[in-house]
Every structure is written in C-alpha cells, then in structure tokens.
Design a protein around this motif. Structure first.
Motif: not given
Length: 644
Positions: A327-336
């Motif tokens: 999975f590719t996620f942003d490193g921000d709270a939404a990604g977490q």
C-alpha cells in the motif's frame, strides 16, 4: 447468489467459445503444423514459444511450465476468475443464455443479453471520450495531463478521454448508435434529473474502469473547470456492471505482471497508477472511491495465487514468499488512518503486507515528476512491513521519554501485536515493540500482548479464518511421465496422442488392446481412461457430430484420475511429428501398428519364457497348448508386419 450452471450449457460454452480466439487476445499465435498453433506462454517468461493450442481439440498446453486445460481453464487462469464467472464471461461473448439449476439463477442484471448491451454501450462511450480528447474543447484536459508528465501516447495507453461540457453530447451519440434511454440509464452513463436525462460526466477527464477481462464497466472522472461545482472525482454509480467494491483501476493492465511477480501495489488515484506503470511498476492498481476491502483482496488473491492460510515471509534478500500486497500512503494522519484500515483488512489475504510511504508526502505521480521513475521504483523497493508501520505510527502519538508515555504506548500497541494473524510473527514483534518502547523488561511487554489477545479488540477484529466463496484448491501431484528418450515409451506416447487428437483415423484394432498394452504407468493410466470413456466406438461419433475432438478429450479427462488429467491435455495438444495432411492418415495407422507390434513382441517373449519353464514330458497337453499359442501370436505379428 448464482446457482449452479447446467452442465449442458457449460459444454455448449466450451463448444462455441473458440479457444484460438480467446487465447489470441493474450498470445500471438502462429501455425505449428496441421491443426496446431503456438506462441509465447502468458503464464511464465520465455523467449522460445512452448505454448501450444489445438483448436480442433479445444485445449492448450505449455510444454515449458506445464499449464494446460480448456478455454474455461484459460480464462480462469489468465483473468483470475472463478469457474462460474469464467463460464458467464464466455457465454456473454458467444451470446449464449445460460440456464441454472433449480434454486439459483444468474447474478442480478447480468443476463448475457442485457450485460452484453451494457458492455457495448461502455465500449462506444470510451471510444467517444477518447476522440473528444483531441478536440479544441479538451485543451484543459490535455494541459492537466501534460502538467503531470503524461503525453498523448500515455493517455492513449490508459484510455484517457474527455467528456464534453454539453448537456447530452454522449447521450445523443449513443442514441444514434441504437441504444435506448432505459439502457443508458441502467448503464450509469446518464443521469435522471428534473430537466430530464443528461450525461453523468460533463467537462471532465475520464478514465475507463475495466474488469480483469479488459471489458469497460464504468468510468472515473476528474473536474477541470471552476464552474463545475461537483466533487473533484466522480465515478460511475452502482450498476449491474459496476460495483465499486469489486473493481480495481488498472487491474486489466497489471494482471500479467501480478501473476508473474506475485505482487500488487495499491495506490490512491488514476494518475498514480499511470505514474507507477510508466515508471516500470506494472503491478499498480487503485480502488475506485472506496477503501481496499475483502472483495478487492479476493480479486488479487486469484491472480497472485495467494491461497494459503498464513502470512508470506520476507527473506533477507528483500523478496517475499507467499506474495506481496504493498500500500502507498501519505505520511500524514490520513495516511496512518488508511494504514490502520488496511491492517483491519489484512485478514483477507495471506500475502505479506507492506506500506510504502514517501517521507515528504508526495504521491507517486508527484514523485515521478519531481525525481523521475527511479524514485518511484525506489519507493516500492523501500517498503516497510505493514505491522511495523502501524505499530510505529501508534507509538509516535506518545512521549516515550516519560514512564507515563511508554506505558500508554504499550497499552495502545499491545492489541495491535496481539491482532497479527500470523501467530509465528507475534513473538518477534513483541520483542521489537519492547525495543521501540525502550522497555528492557520484555516479560512485561509479552504479558501485555498476551492480555490483549484474550479480550475483544477495539476494532472488533478476531483472529479467525476468512470465509471464502470458493473452496481452496488442493495442489495435485502430477503423475510422472517416462523419459522421452525411451523408444518404446515414445511409441506409446505417440499412439495416445493420435487416439486423442485424430480418433477418426485410428484403426478399430486399438480398442482390442489389452489393459497391459502400455508398459509406462502414466501412459497405462491414460489408456485406462480412454477405455473407460468408451474407446473409438464413442470417440468417432463425437468427432463426427462436432467436427473436432473437444467432446472426446473432455470425456477422457472426466474418466481420468486427477493426477493424470494434465497429461491427457498435454497429449491432446502435443504437435504430431507428421504435419502433412496427405500423409497424416498413413502416419496415424503406422503409429498404432507399431504399438500393436510391441504388444505382440511382449506377448511372444512371455510365451517363450513360459515354455522354457514347462516340462513337456510331465504335462504334454499344456506344453502343446502354449506352443500352439506361440505359433499363432508369431503368425499374427508376421501378418501385421507384411500388411504394414
């Protein structure tokens, strides 16, 4: 839920769906002799073609990797479909209305006739949108693509198009092609409002969303103009074709690489999929307006062959055994938050699960623009195990410099470790958690994890087997075949090839062969299946009725034991040494005659050995009878040789 498809309809699909046409969509086939075609195998990498198709038999076989079967097997394997789905897909292609056993029926809205009309409407719509992208009105769309590093060739490869700003441009085009308003409404391509029916997508870039088979079932659209007050991205609504929890954008383009690499990279947008593929990551897909869920996992699991019950294992080399979901996620709270949601779905598949996070917060499309394709590939290569990412993200919310922070972090992280589905990994992550927390007393951490595992998790997740809509396939050990350099075994093999492929040319003497006519156990098992299927007396009428050996080979496979069935397919597809039509009949008869002669020779050797062991004086009658039998068999062999 669909019921069982009637057997006669399944057989009709096998008869009507020409295997050379279906395989030809994935493999460039060339002639390989009379009635045989070959190409590069779609199931493994190879430079010399070893993948053979025999249309008259309705079967394929790869002499490199051993994959083989009929047209339904091919669709199941290449598209990752279940049996019923593959049959329904092929029935739709050939226009066959399937019937179901009592108590079941086709999927709602997926009757072949209706489904085919909706598929055709989407095909026409896709062509319309693609043509519109080159018009002056689509300048904003072309600029959007160019600013993100996509040229016209890339847009064409991914089928990107443009929906005009007009109220009903697409609807008028489709009505002109013979589609009714009811069909267009059912397809989701148009919407119903107070002012009547209008195009759902207007003034937007559109991406075709395709099933794994390559058929377009919906669209995703991004707004371009300030006056468009709709959402940034708008997808096709739920329709008989389009279920957002059952589709993955890019799966049709990624399936070959998925099957080869046993890896899928899940990104968050259409342009991210494009950027990944153009950067050399051909396994990238994206969900369409929803989180990656269990239905998506089922699609992926079929393609990567993930059917085990435990997690994959990451090796020291960085590779994984058992497949990978990244999975590719942003490193921000939404990604977490997205990672935690993925952790909740992790029970749905047994592949090793990873997270690839770009530290500066760029998505794959932005990363490709800023740092090039190498950076995109490095992002995937630098993936982190999902469990580690989720645990570390949880710990980041606490001040680990204080005792209170460390205890709070332990209480938050312990249920996560306890929820890891692979029990073998829990002790290792318990040890790692102790180190990340800075708590030297590993026993206290272990007790916290054990305590968390004995009570319900906050998310409601419990470690349990994931129900499957289909039985997990059990690998079958294939029956070994003899060395091809053995001349006798080679004659036995060739005889079976001609009986399966051209029973109409085989002499009736074949049916008189005894059960021990074949010395090799594997070939003897095939011969037994041929006899159980009725032999030439059944084969010839079947071939005459259908004009091919599809039904005959299917009957033999049905009678064969499971480990023998792949060999039957191999023999039915194998190219014959003689490929000249005018010489084929003589060749077939000669092959069977050689086999019969070997049988006579084996029988003669047995009789001579028996005579040597007999006492002519003690039992003259028995000796004379054995001698007479020897003379008779030798005479039959001599006549056979003379006739040949």
């Amino acid at each position: 839920m669909a019921g069982r498809i009637r057997r006669e309809d399944v057989e009709a699909v096998r008869e009507r769906a020409h295997i050379e046409d279906i395989v030809g969509q994935h493999v460039t086939l060339r002639s390989a002799g009379v009635g045989s075609m070959k190409g590069l195998c779609p199931f493994h990498d190879e430079r010399s073609p070893s993948f053979h198709v025999r249309p008259q038999v309705g079967r394929y076989h790869c002499f490199g990797c051993g994959e083989g079967g009929d047209v339904i097997d091919f669709v199941q394997k290449v598209d990752g479909l279940g049996f019923s789905e593959a049959v329904e897909y092929l029935a739709g292609r050939v226009g066959l209305q399937l019937r179901y056993e009592e108590g079941g029926g086709p999927r709602p809205g997926e009757e072949p006739g209706k489904r085919r009309r909706l598929i055709e409407a989407h095909k026409v719509a896709e062509e319309f949108y693609r043509e519109q992208l080159s018009t002056p009105a689509a300048a904003a769309g072309r600029q959007f693509l160019s600013e993100r590093g996509f040229d016209r060739a890339a847009a064409a490869d991914f089928g990107v198009g443009f929906a005009p700003q007009g109220w009903d441009s697409l609807m008028r085009h489709l009505r002109g092609r013979g589609f009714t308003e009811a069909e267009l409404t059912l397809s989701g391509l148009v919407s119903q409002g107070q002012r009547g029916v209008y195009d759902r997508f207007r003034g937007r870039l559109v991406w075709p969303i395709r099933e794994v088979t390559g058929e377009t079932v919906g669209f995703g659209a991004r707004h371009l103009f300030a006056e468009d007050q709709g959402p940034k991205y708008l997808n096709t609504p739920e329709t008989p074709l389009y279920k957002k929890s059952h589709v993955l954008y890019g799966i049709d383009l990624a399936k070959r690489d998925l099957q080869r690499d046993k890896r899928v990279v899940v990104v968050e947008g259409y342009t991210d999929v494009m950027a990944m593929h153009l950067s050399g990551v051909g396994t990238a897909v994206a969900t369409c307006g929803t989180a990656f869920g269990s239905d998506h996992a089922r699609i992926v699991r079929r393609l990567i062959g993930d059917s085990g019950s435990s997690g994959g294992v990451q090796l020291a080399s960085g590779a994984s055994v058992g497949g990978e979901i990244i999975f590719t996620f942003d490193g921000d709270a939404a990604g977490q938050k997205a990672a935690l949601r993925a952790f909740g779905e992790d029970q749905s598949f047994s592949a090793q699960t990873f997270v690839a996070v770009e530290k500066s917060g760029m998505d794959p499309c932005e990363l490709r623009q800023a740092k090039g394709p190498d950076a995109v590939r490095a992002l995937v290569a630098g993936r982190t195990p999902l469990y580690e990412f989720v645990i570390r993200s949880t710990l980041a919310s606490y001040d680990l410099r204080t005792a209170e922070g460390r205890i709070g972090a332990l209480r938050a992280a312990a249920p996560i470790v306890a929820g890891i589905r692979d029990a073998a990994l829990r002790p290792e992550y318990t040890r790692l958690l102790s180190g990340w927390l800075g708590i030297d007393d590993q026993d206290s951490v272990r007790r916290a994890v054990q305590g968390a595992s004995t009570r319900p998790q906050a998310s409601g997740r419990q470690e349990r087997p994931v129900p499957s809509s289909e039985p997990t396939p059990v690998p079958v050990q294939r029956m070994p075949v003899p060395d091809r350099r053995d001349p006798v075994a080679q004659i036995e093999r060739t005889a079976l090839e001609v009986v399966l492929q051209r029973p109409d040319l085989v002499a009736a003497d074949f049916d008189e062969l005894p059960s021990d006519a074949f010395g090799a156990p594997a070939y003897r098992a095939v011969h037994e299946a041929i006899r159980a299927a009725g032999g030439l007396s059944v084969a010839r009428p079947l071939v005459q009725a259908s004009g091919g050996s599809t039904g005959w080979v299917g009957a033999v496979i049905e009678e064969a034991a499971e480990p023998v069935r792949p060999l039957v397919t191999e023999l039915a597809v194998a190219p014959l040494p003689e490929d000249r039509p005018e010489s084929l009949e003589g060749y077939v008869k000669g092959v069977v005659l050689r086999l019969v002669e070997i049988g006579f020779t084996r029988h003669i050797a047995d009789l001579r050995g028996r005579l040597q062991r007999m006492d002519a004086e003690a039992d003259p009658a028995a000796y004379q009878a054995a001698f007479a039998e020897l003379v008779e068999v030798e005479g039959r062999r001599r006549n056979l040789r003379e006739s040949a």
